[in-house]
Write an enzyme that holds these catalytic residues in place. Structure first.
Site, PDB file in Angstrom:
ATOM      1  N   GLY A  15      26.598  95.620 -11.960  1.00 25.69           N
ATOM      2  CA  GLY A  15      25.958  94.716 -12.970  1.00 25.69           C
ATOM      3  C   GLY A  15      25.545  93.417 -12.210  1.00 25.69           C
ATOM      4  N   SER A  41      27.792  95.939 -18.828  1.00 25.66           N
ATOM      5  CA  SER A  41      27.323  94.979 -19.739  1.00 25.66           C
ATOM      6  C   SER A  41      26.038  94.201 -19.559  1.00 25.66           C
ATOM      7  CB  SER A  41      28.569  94.292 -20.069  1.00 25.66           C
ATOM      8  OG  SER A  41      29.737  94.752 -20.775  1.00 25.66           O
ATOM      9  N   SER A  42      25.847  93.837 -18.326  1.00 23.42           N
ATOM     10  CA  SER A  42      24.920  93.084 -17.934  1.00 23.42           C
ATOM     11  C   SER A  42      23.474  93.723 -18.357  1.00 23.42           C
ATOM     12  CB  SER A  42      24.642  93.167 -16.317  1.00 23.42           C
ATOM     13  OG  SER A  42      25.717  92.458 -15.893  1.00 23.42           O
ATOM     14  N   ALA A  45      23.340  92.677 -22.329  1.00 25.33           N
ATOM     15  CA  ALA A  45      23.455  91.182 -22.757  1.00 25.33           C
ATOM     16  C   ALA A  45      22.182  90.806 -23.501  1.00 25.33           C
ATOM     17  CB  ALA A  45      23.397  90.454 -21.756  1.00 25.33           C
ATOM     18  N   GLU A 113      23.837  78.534 -29.618  1.00 24.54           N
ATOM     19  CA  GLU A 113      24.921  79.674 -30.329  1.00 24.54           C
ATOM     20  C   GLU A 113      26.039  78.825 -30.524  1.00 24.54           C
ATOM     21  OE1 GLU A 113      25.097  83.071 -27.629  1.00 24.54           O
ATOM     22  OE2 GLU A 113      23.320  83.629 -27.815  1.00 24.54           O
ATOM     23  N   HIS A 229      33.596  90.461 -31.030  1.00 20.92           N
ATOM     24  CA  HIS A 229      32.362  90.212 -31.537  1.00 20.92           C
ATOM     25  C   HIS A 229      32.454  90.337 -33.013  1.00 20.92           C
ATOM     26  CE1 HIS A 229      28.187  88.895 -32.254  1.00 20.92           C
ATOM     27  NE2 HIS A 229      27.950  88.539 -31.280  1.00 20.92           N
ATOM     28  N   ARG A 274      33.612  82.999 -33.351  1.00 22.91           N
ATOM     29  CA  ARG A 274      33.636  84.365 -33.319  1.00 22.91           C
ATOM     30  C   ARG A 274      35.013  84.973 -33.625  1.00 22.91           C
ATOM     31  NH1 ARG A 274      30.254  85.928 -27.821  1.00 22.91           N
ATOM     32  NH2 ARG A 274      28.168  85.565 -28.728  1.00 22.91           N
ATOM     33  N   HIS A 331      34.494  92.697 -27.051  1.00 25.65           N
ATOM     34  CA  HIS A 331      33.132  92.638 -26.742  1.00 25.65           C
ATOM     35  C   HIS A 331      33.213  91.790 -25.179  1.00 25.65           C
ATOM     36  CE1 HIS A 331      29.005  91.156 -26.805  1.00 25.65           C
ATOM     37  NE2 HIS A 331      29.378  89.865 -26.709  1.00 25.65           N
ATOM     38  N   GLU A 355      33.096  89.675 -15.149  1.00 23.64           N
ATOM     39  CA  GLU A 355      33.842  89.584 -16.014  1.00 23.64           C
ATOM     40  C   GLU A 355      35.253  90.311 -15.483  1.00 23.64           C
ATOM     41  OE1 GLU A 355      32.100  91.222 -19.479  1.00 23.64           O
ATOM     42  OE2 GLU A 355      34.182  91.589 -20.499  1.00 23.64           O
ATOM     43  N   ARG A 366      35.628  82.448 -24.692  1.00 22.79           N
ATOM     44  CA  ARG A 366      34.568  82.148 -23.852  1.00 22.79           C
ATOM     45  C   ARG A 366      33.235  81.485 -24.590  1.00 22.79           C
ATOM     46  NH1 ARG A 366      29.749  86.163 -23.139  1.00 22.79           N
ATOM     47  NH2 ARG A 366      30.320  86.847 -25.096  1.00 22.79           N
ATOM     48  N   SER A 371      28.886  83.763 -19.741  1.00 26.38           N
ATOM     49  CA  SER A 371      29.281  84.634 -18.937  1.00 26.38           C
ATOM     50  C   SER A 371      28.248  85.355 -17.913  1.00 26.38           C
ATOM     51  CB  SER A 371      29.975  86.049 -19.617  1.00 26.38           C
ATOM     52  OG  SER A 371      29.102  86.402 -20.709  1.00 26.38           O
ATOM     53  N   LEU A 372      27.087  85.231 -18.232  1.00 25.15           N
ATOM     54  CA  LEU A 372      25.922  85.773 -17.429  1.00 25.15           C
ATOM     55  C   LEU A 372      25.833  84.645 -16.159  1.00 25.15           C
ATOM     56  CD1 LEU A 372      23.136  87.255 -19.603  1.00 25.15           C
ATOM     57  CD2 LEU A 372      24.651  88.546 -18.283  1.00 25.15           C
TER      58      LEU A 372
HETATM   59  C1  FAD Z   1      26.345  93.890 -25.921  1.00 27.88           C
HETATM   60  C2  FAD Z   1      26.681  92.638 -24.980  1.00 27.88           C
HETATM   61  C3  FAD Z   1      25.937  91.612 -25.310  1.00 27.88           C
HETATM   62  C4  FAD Z   1      26.079  90.441 -24.353  1.00 27.88           C
HETATM   63  N1  FAD Z   1      25.409  89.391 -24.493  1.00 27.88           N
HETATM   64  C5  FAD Z   1      25.660  88.291 -23.573  1.00 27.88           C
HETATM   65  C6  FAD Z   1      24.762  87.176 -23.744  1.00 27.88           C
HETATM   66  O1  FAD Z   1      23.748  87.146 -24.452  1.00 27.88           O
HETATM   67  N2  FAD Z   1      24.984  86.327 -22.599  1.00 27.88           N
HETATM   68  C7  FAD Z   1      26.027  86.251 -21.686  1.00 27.88           C
HETATM   69  O2  FAD Z   1      26.107  85.447 -21.030  1.00 27.88           O
HETATM   70  N3  FAD Z   1      26.836  87.360 -21.752  1.00 27.88           N
HETATM   71  C8  FAD Z   1      26.627  88.360 -22.718  1.00 27.88           C
HETATM   72  N4  FAD Z   1      27.543  89.272 -22.693  1.00 27.88           N
HETATM   73  C9  FAD Z   1      28.483  89.424 -21.746  1.00 27.88           C
HETATM   74  C10 FAD Z   1      27.922  89.858 -20.236  1.00 27.88           C
HETATM   75  O3  FAD Z   1      26.827  90.763 -20.507  1.00 27.88           O
HETATM   76  C11 FAD Z   1      28.931  90.413 -19.335  1.00 27.88           C
HETATM   77  O4  FAD Z   1      30.336  89.482 -19.264  1.00 27.88           O
HETATM   78  C12 FAD Z   1      28.197  90.434 -18.137  1.00 27.88           C
HETATM   79  O5  FAD Z   1      27.332  91.059 -17.959  1.00 27.88           O
HETATM   80  C13 FAD Z   1      29.278  91.282 -17.081  1.00 27.88           C
HETATM   81  O6  FAD Z   1      28.764  91.364 -15.838  1.00 27.88           O
HETATM   82  P1  FAD Z   1      29.598  92.067 -14.518  1.00 27.88           P
HETATM   83  O7  FAD Z   1      28.615  92.110 -13.567  1.00 27.88           O
HETATM   84  O8  FAD Z   1      30.937  91.334 -14.325  1.00 27.88           O
HETATM   85  O9  FAD Z   1      29.911  93.503 -15.083  1.00 27.88           O
HETATM   86  P2  FAD Z   1      29.152  94.658 -15.656  1.00 27.88           P
HETATM   87  O10 FAD Z   1      27.527  94.208 -15.888  1.00 27.88           O
HETATM   88  O11 FAD Z   1      29.597  95.205 -16.737  1.00 27.88           O
HETATM   89  O12 FAD Z   1      28.843  95.659 -14.562  1.00 27.88           O
HETATM   90  C14 FAD Z   1      30.124  96.277 -13.994  1.00 27.88           C
HETATM   91  C15 FAD Z   1      29.751  97.560 -13.311  1.00 27.88           C
HETATM   92  O13 FAD Z   1      30.913  98.025 -12.574  1.00 27.88           O
HETATM   93  C16 FAD Z   1      30.800  99.390 -12.701  1.00 27.88           C
HETATM   94  N5  FAD Z   1      32.161  99.967 -12.820  1.00 27.88           N
HETATM   95  C17 FAD Z   1      33.440  99.972 -13.733  1.00 27.88           C
HETATM   96  N6  FAD Z   1      34.255 100.549 -13.242  1.00 27.88           N
HETATM   97  C18 FAD Z   1      34.177 101.088 -11.809  1.00 27.88           C
HETATM   98  C19 FAD Z   1      34.699 101.826 -10.876  1.00 27.88           C
HETATM   99  N7  FAD Z   1      35.855 102.180 -11.140  1.00 27.88           N
HETATM  100  N8  FAD Z   1      34.022 102.337  -9.805  1.00 27.88           N
HETATM  101  C20 FAD Z   1      32.751 101.866  -9.535  1.00 27.88           C
HETATM  102  N9  FAD Z   1      32.095 101.255 -10.512  1.00 27.88           N
HETATM  103  C21 FAD Z   1      32.700 100.675 -11.845  1.00 27.88           C
HETATM  104  C22 FAD Z   1      30.209  99.742 -14.181  1.00 27.88           C
HETATM  105  O14 FAD Z   1      29.725 100.901 -14.074  1.00 27.88           O
HETATM  106  C23 FAD Z   1      28.998  98.557 -13.783  1.00 27.88           C
HETATM  107  O15 FAD Z   1      28.194  98.954 -12.960  1.00 27.88           O
HETATM  108  C24 FAD Z   1      27.033  90.436 -23.504  1.00 27.88           C
HETATM  109  C25 FAD Z   1      28.031  91.680 -23.518  1.00 27.88           C
HETATM  110  C26 FAD Z   1      27.767  92.894 -24.279  1.00 27.88           C
HETATM  111  C27 FAD Z   1      28.415  93.856 -24.013  1.00 27.88           C
END
Ligand code: FAD
Length: 522
Positions: A15, A41-42, A45, A113, A229, A274, A331, A355, A366, A371-372
C-alpha cells in the site's frame, strides 16, 4: 524445497506506506512482499489527503483539529511531525505529476470533511485519490530500473528472529513456502477492517501484521479504537463500496424507510462526527429498520463522485433517482503495533508504518483524510531510520529455516477453510466488538474467538487473523469508558482516569502495561 531470498530490507505490504518507504530506500536492495498489487486500502481511498497547504491554513490549525478529533489521546508532538512533514511529502507527490483536481485558474481545489476547521483535503480524479496516488508512486518507483524494489507475490506467515533481532520473514505464495532474509523488516500491512462482517477495507486487511509483530514480542497500542464509517453501501459484495462524507457535504441526507431525516435532532445534523452518525444508524438497524442515504438533491453526482456512481451502477442503483441502502462498516484502525516517531518498534530489526502502526497520532479517533498523509510521512521516516541502521545481515541457522519451512508447508496443507473462519470471526466482531460494546458481549466474543483459535493449527495461516481479533476484543474489554470510536454501553461516559493510551505486550497471554502519560515511554 523453498526459495530463500536475501535483501537489505523487506517491506511487507504494497500500500502507500510500503511504497513510500520503498521510495526513500531506493539506494538499498529492497523487496516488497504482498499478495496482490491492489489488495490494500490505499487503492480504495476516496476522500483525499489532508494537508495544511491552503492560504488561510497553518500547521497549528491542522494539529489542533487532529488533537481535537483524537478525544484526549493524541500525542501532539507526533501530530506536529505528521502535519509539518506532510507538506514536504505532498511536494514529493506534486513532482510525480499526479492529476490533483484544480480549478479553472489551476489552483488546487481544497475540500473539507468532518471535524476539519479549514478546507485542506487534496483529491485526484474526484473520489479516486487513493488509486491515482498509489499507482503514481508505484510507477515512479519502477522508472529507474536499477534502483527499483523487487516485488514478491506472497503473504507473510511468520517473522524470523535470531538472537532477539528480526531478520526475515517466512511467506506463502500459491501453497509454496519461501523465506526472505534481510537486515531490517518493515511492516506495512494496513488495517483490521476485514475482521468485521461489514467493512470498506480490501481483502488484505486482517490485522496479520499486528499478529506477526505480537508473536515476536512487539508492543501493541490503542487496539480498541476501530473507526466505523457510517455510510457504506449495503450490498452483497466485499469490500462494501464507500459513500463518502463528501456526498453528505453536498447535501445528501440519511433517512429512514419513510424518508424521515435520521440526524435531524443533532446540532451538526448529517455532518456530525463519524462515531456519532455510526451509532445513530446502528440504533436504527438494531431496531430492525432499514436506513438510506438520499443523494437525489446532490448536483452532478456522477461527475463529482465517479467511483461511487460506478459502484452504484454495478448494483443497478442511480443516485439521482434511488434511495441508497447503507450500513456502518469497519473502516480504519487507530491502534496497532506501537512505534516511535521513526517507525521503530521495541523489537530490534522490526519497524512498522501506515495503518498497522500506532504512533499516537490518531488518539481515539482519526481525523478524516489524515491517514494517507500518515502513510507517506511515517513510511519515509521508517525508511530513513532503517537506512541509517548499520546492522549487517545476520547469519541464520539453515536448520532452523528448514524447520520453519517444513512446519508451514504441513500447516498450509492441513489448513481449515479460511472463508469459514473469517465469516465466523466477522460475525462475532461485528456483533460484540463493533460499534457498541458491553462487558457481557466482549466476554462472549473472547470465548468464541478462543474456541475458534483452538480449532485451527499453530501453523494455519488463518490463525493470525483470529489472534488479531482476540487482541482487539481484549483491549475493548479493558477500556471501561466511552471515548472516541470506542463505545461501551455499560460505561457511557469518558473516564478522566483513563485519559491515556493502553499498551499490551507478550502476544495473547499479555502483560498489561499501562502508561500514565500520553505518548510516553515506547
Ligand atoms: C474505502 C476507503 C476509503 C478511504 N478513504 C481515505 C481517504 O480519503 N483519505 C485518507 O487519508 N484515508 C482514507 N482511507 C484510509 C487509508 O486508505 C488507509 O489508512 C491507508 O491507505 C493505509 O495504507 P497502508 O499502506 O498502511 O495499508 P494498505 O494500503 O491497506 O496496504 C496494506 C498492504 O499489506 C498487504 N498485506 C496485508 N497482510 C499481509 C501479509 N500477511 N503479508 C503480506 N502482505 C500483507 C495488503 O495486501 C496490502 O498490500 C480509506 C480507507 C478505505 C478502506
Amino acid at each position: 524445497m523453498s526459495v530463500i531470498w536475501h535483501a537489505d530490507v523487506v517491506i511487507i505490504g504494497s500500500g502507500l506506506a510500503g511504497l513510500s518507504a520503498a521510495w526513500h530506500l531506493r539506494d538499498q536492495r529492497v523487496m516488497v512482499l504482498s499478495p496482490s498489487e491492489e489488495g490494500g486500502s490505499s487503492y480504495l481511498a476516496r476522500g483525499g489527503i489532508a494537508a495544511a497547504i491552503g492560504n488561510n491554513d497553518s500547521v497549528e490549525a491542522h494539529v489542533a483539529d487532529t488533537v481535537r478529533a483524537g478525544a484526549g489521546l493524541v500525542d501532539r508532538d507526533v501530530a506536529e511531525v505528521l502535519v509539518r512533514e506532510g507538506m514536504e511529502r505532498m511536494i514529493d507527490l506534486f513532482e510525480m505529476a499526479i492529476p490533483f483536481d484544480r480549478d479553472a485558474e489551476g489552483r488546487l481545489m481544497l475540500g473539507r470533511e468532518a471535524l476539519h476547521g479549514r478546507n485542506r483535503i487534496v483529491h485526484a480524479a474526484g473520489d479516486d485519490t487513493g488509486r491515482q496516488v498509489t499507482r503514481a508512486v508505484r510507477e515512479a518507483l519502477m522508472q529507474d530500473e536499477a534502483r527499483a524494489p523487487r516485488f514478491l507475490p506472497g503473504r507473510a506467515l511468520e517473522l524470523v528472529v535470531d538472537e532477539g533481532r528480526v531478520c526475515g520473514v517466512v511467506f506463502e505464495n500459491a501453497g509454496q513456502v519461501g523465506v526472505v532474509l534481510a537486515k531490517g523488516v518493515l511492516l506495512a500491512t494496513g488495517g483490521v477492517g476485514g475482521l468485521y462482517q461489514h467493512t470498506t477495507n480490501g481483502p488484505g486487511a486482517l490485522g496479520e501484521g499486528m499478529a506477526l509483530a505480537a508473536r515476536v514480542g512487539a508492543r501493541l497500542a490503542d487496539l480498541e479504537f476501530v473507526q466505523f464509517h457510517p455510510t457504506a453501501l449495503l450490498a452483497y459484495v466485499r469490500p462494501l463500496p464507500l459513500l463518502s462524507e463528501a456526498i453528505r457535504g453536498q447535501g445528501a441526507m440519511l433517512v429512514d424507510g419513510e424518508g424521515r431525516a435520521i440526524m435531524a435532532g443533532h446540532p451538526q445534523g448529517d455532518l456530525a462526527g463519524r462515531d456519532v452518525v455510526a451509532r445513530a444508524l446502528w440504533a436504527r438497524v438494531g431496531a430492525g429498520e432499514a436506513v438510506f442515504l438520499d443523494a437525489r438533491a446532490v448536483p452532478g453526482f456522477e461527475t463529482q463522485f465517479p467511483r461511487a456512481a460506478e459502484a452504484l451502477g454495478r448494483l443497478g442503483l442511480d443516485a439521482a433517482q434511488d434511495l441508497l441502502p447503507v450500513t456502518p462498516a469497519a473502516h480504519y484502525h487507530m491502534g496497532g503495533v506501537a512505534t516511535d516517531a521513526k517507525g521503530r518498534t521495541n523489537v530490534p530489526g522490526l519497524w512498522a508504518a501506515g495503518e498497522v502502526a500506532s504512533t499516537g497520532v490518531h488518539g481515539a479517533n482519526r481525523l478524516a483524510s489524515n491517514s494517507l498523509l500518515e502513510t507517506m510521512v511515517f513510511g519515509a521516516r521508517a525508511a530513513w531510520d532503517i537506512g541509517a541502521s548499520t546492522s549487517a545481515l545476520q547469519t541464520v541457522s539453515m536448520t532452523r529455516i528448514r524447520e520453519l519451512e517444513r512446519a508451514w508447508s504441513r500447516g498450509i496443507e492441513a489448513a481449515v477453510d479460511p472463508g469459514d473462519v473469517l465469516e465466523r470471526v466477522g460475525r462475532t466482531m461485528w456483533q460484540f466488538v463493533g460499534i457498541e460494546r458491553s462487558e457481557a458481549g466482549l466476554i462472549y466474543a473472547a470465548q468464541k474467538l478462543d474456541g475458534l483459535r483452538c480449532e485451527v493449527g499453530v501453523y494455519d495461516p488463518a490463525r493470525l487473523a483470529i489472534e488479531a481479533a482476540q487482541a482487539i476484543a481484549r483491549a475493548a474489554h479493558r477500556r471501561r469508558e466511552t471515548r472516541g470510536a470506542h463505545c461501551r454501553v455499560d460505561f457511557p461516559d469518558r473516564d478522566p482516569t483513563l485519559a491515556r493510551r493502553l499498551f499490551v505486550q507478550g502476544g495473547l497471554a499479555s502483560r498489561v502495561d499501562e502508561h500514565p502519560a500520553v505518548g510516553a515511554t515506547r
